[in-house]
Scaffold this active site. Structure first.
Site, short mmCIF file in Angstrom:
data_model
loop_
_atom_site.label_atom_id
_atom_site.label_comp_id
_atom_site.label_asym_id
_atom_site.label_seq_id
_atom_site.Cartn_x
_atom_site.Cartn_y
_atom_site.Cartn_z
N CYS A 91 0.87 -1.19 0.00
CA CYS A 91 0.00 0.00 0.00
C CYS A 91 0.89 1.22 0.00
O CYS A 91 1.73 1.39 0.91
CB CYS A 91 -0.90 -0.02 1.24
SG CYS A 91 -1.86 1.49 1.49
N CYS A 205 -1.00 3.66 -6.26
CA CYS A 205 -1.87 2.96 -5.31
C CYS A 205 -2.00 1.55 -5.84
O CYS A 205 -2.23 1.36 -7.05
CB CYS A 205 -3.25 3.62 -5.21
SG CYS A 205 -4.46 2.67 -4.23
#
Length: 281
Positions: A91, A205
């Site tokens: 992440c 992302c």
């Protein structure tokens, strides 16, 4: 002792000891599957624990103070329960905010995920690079440092598109996507000064590579997309090069901080990654 549940609903007692400690992948949701996919190409039989902090989603809209506390605590609990040999924070938002703190509190290797600015700077021909991420990621000083160090002579146009996280989740559930969400993210880059000159886009992302096909269609012209998943996979393989893995892949475990039943729409997709056992943290 916690119970595990497979997709057929059978209870499994969590006292099975693997002969090799697993690799732990951590994300807010299923975005980290884009990283796991590349890792499994290099390490196809490595045992896997995939942890998703659905109760904390979306990270991209939370404060740095909240995340820098939440993420180390969660990873501490996960490491204590599953005894992995390596943690991958799959992440960008979590990594840019909490990577250093996590490394300071865990005594095992921790691999982070950061925007692929350096390789993008080598790919661009126009010198204009787009960066799509969550609002929390694109505003981080860490991104400023990467730009200054590796792409100071390039223009980096950033746009925060948190709606893409939910769109990626919807796609993996098999839901219809709203094309307006994709178009909004693309126009957020193209409408900036020099936006029409973008030829390379960083997907900052881990959810976003799951939407690369849709993003390309919205750009209309050809765009080179890049994310950090392949580099992360190579790093994991390097750090575990001396490990003797099981002879055949084991069933992976998907852990959620929310209710297990919420994962059922993802069942078929998770099974593609060998994640057939579900647990709640």
């Amino acid at each position: 002792m916690p119970q595990r549940t497979d997709f057929k609903g059978a209870a499994m007692i969590a006292d099975e000891i693997e002969t090799t400690a697993p690799l732990l992948f951590f994300d807010t949701g299923i975005g980290g599957l884009s990283v796991l996919k590349e890792a499994q190409k290099l390490l196809p039989v490595a045992p896997v624990i995939y942890a998703a902090d659905y109760a904390g989603m979306p990270y991209g809209m939370k404060s740095e103070a909240e995340l820098s506390t939440r993420i180390p605590l969660l990873l501490g609990r996960l490491v204590e329960r599953y005894k992995p040999q390596l943690v991958t924070i799959a992440c960008n938002t979590a990594s840019t905010i909490a990577l250093d703190v996590v490394r300071s509190v865990l005594d095992i290797p921790v691999v982070g995920t950061v925007p692929a600015i350096k390789p993008a700077s080598l790919m661009t021909e126009t010198g204009v690079i787009g960066l799509l991420g969550t609002p929390a990621t694109i505003r981080q000083p860490y991104v400023d440092r990467l730009h200054s160090e590796f792409a100071a002579d390039k223009k980096l146009l950033r746009f925060g598109a948190p709606e893409l996280v939910h769109a990626a989740e919807a796609k993996l559930r098999g839901d219809l996507l709203d094309p307006a969400i994709i178009d909004l993210a693309v126009s957020g880059l193209l409408e900036q000064e020099y936006g029409k000159e973008i030829d390379t886009v960083i997907l900052a992302c881990t959810h976003f590579p799951l939407l690369q096909e849709e993003l390309q269609k919205s750009f209309v012209r050809d765009i080179k997309f890049i994310d950090g998943s392949q580099g992360i996979a190579r790093r994991i393989a390097y750090l575990t090069h001396d490990v003797t893995w099981p002879k055949s892949p084991e069933n992976g475990v998907f852990v959620t901080t929310d209710r297990i039943e919420k994962l059922l729409p993802y069942r078929s997709k998770l099974e593609e990654f060998g994640l057939t056992r579900l647990e709640a943290l």
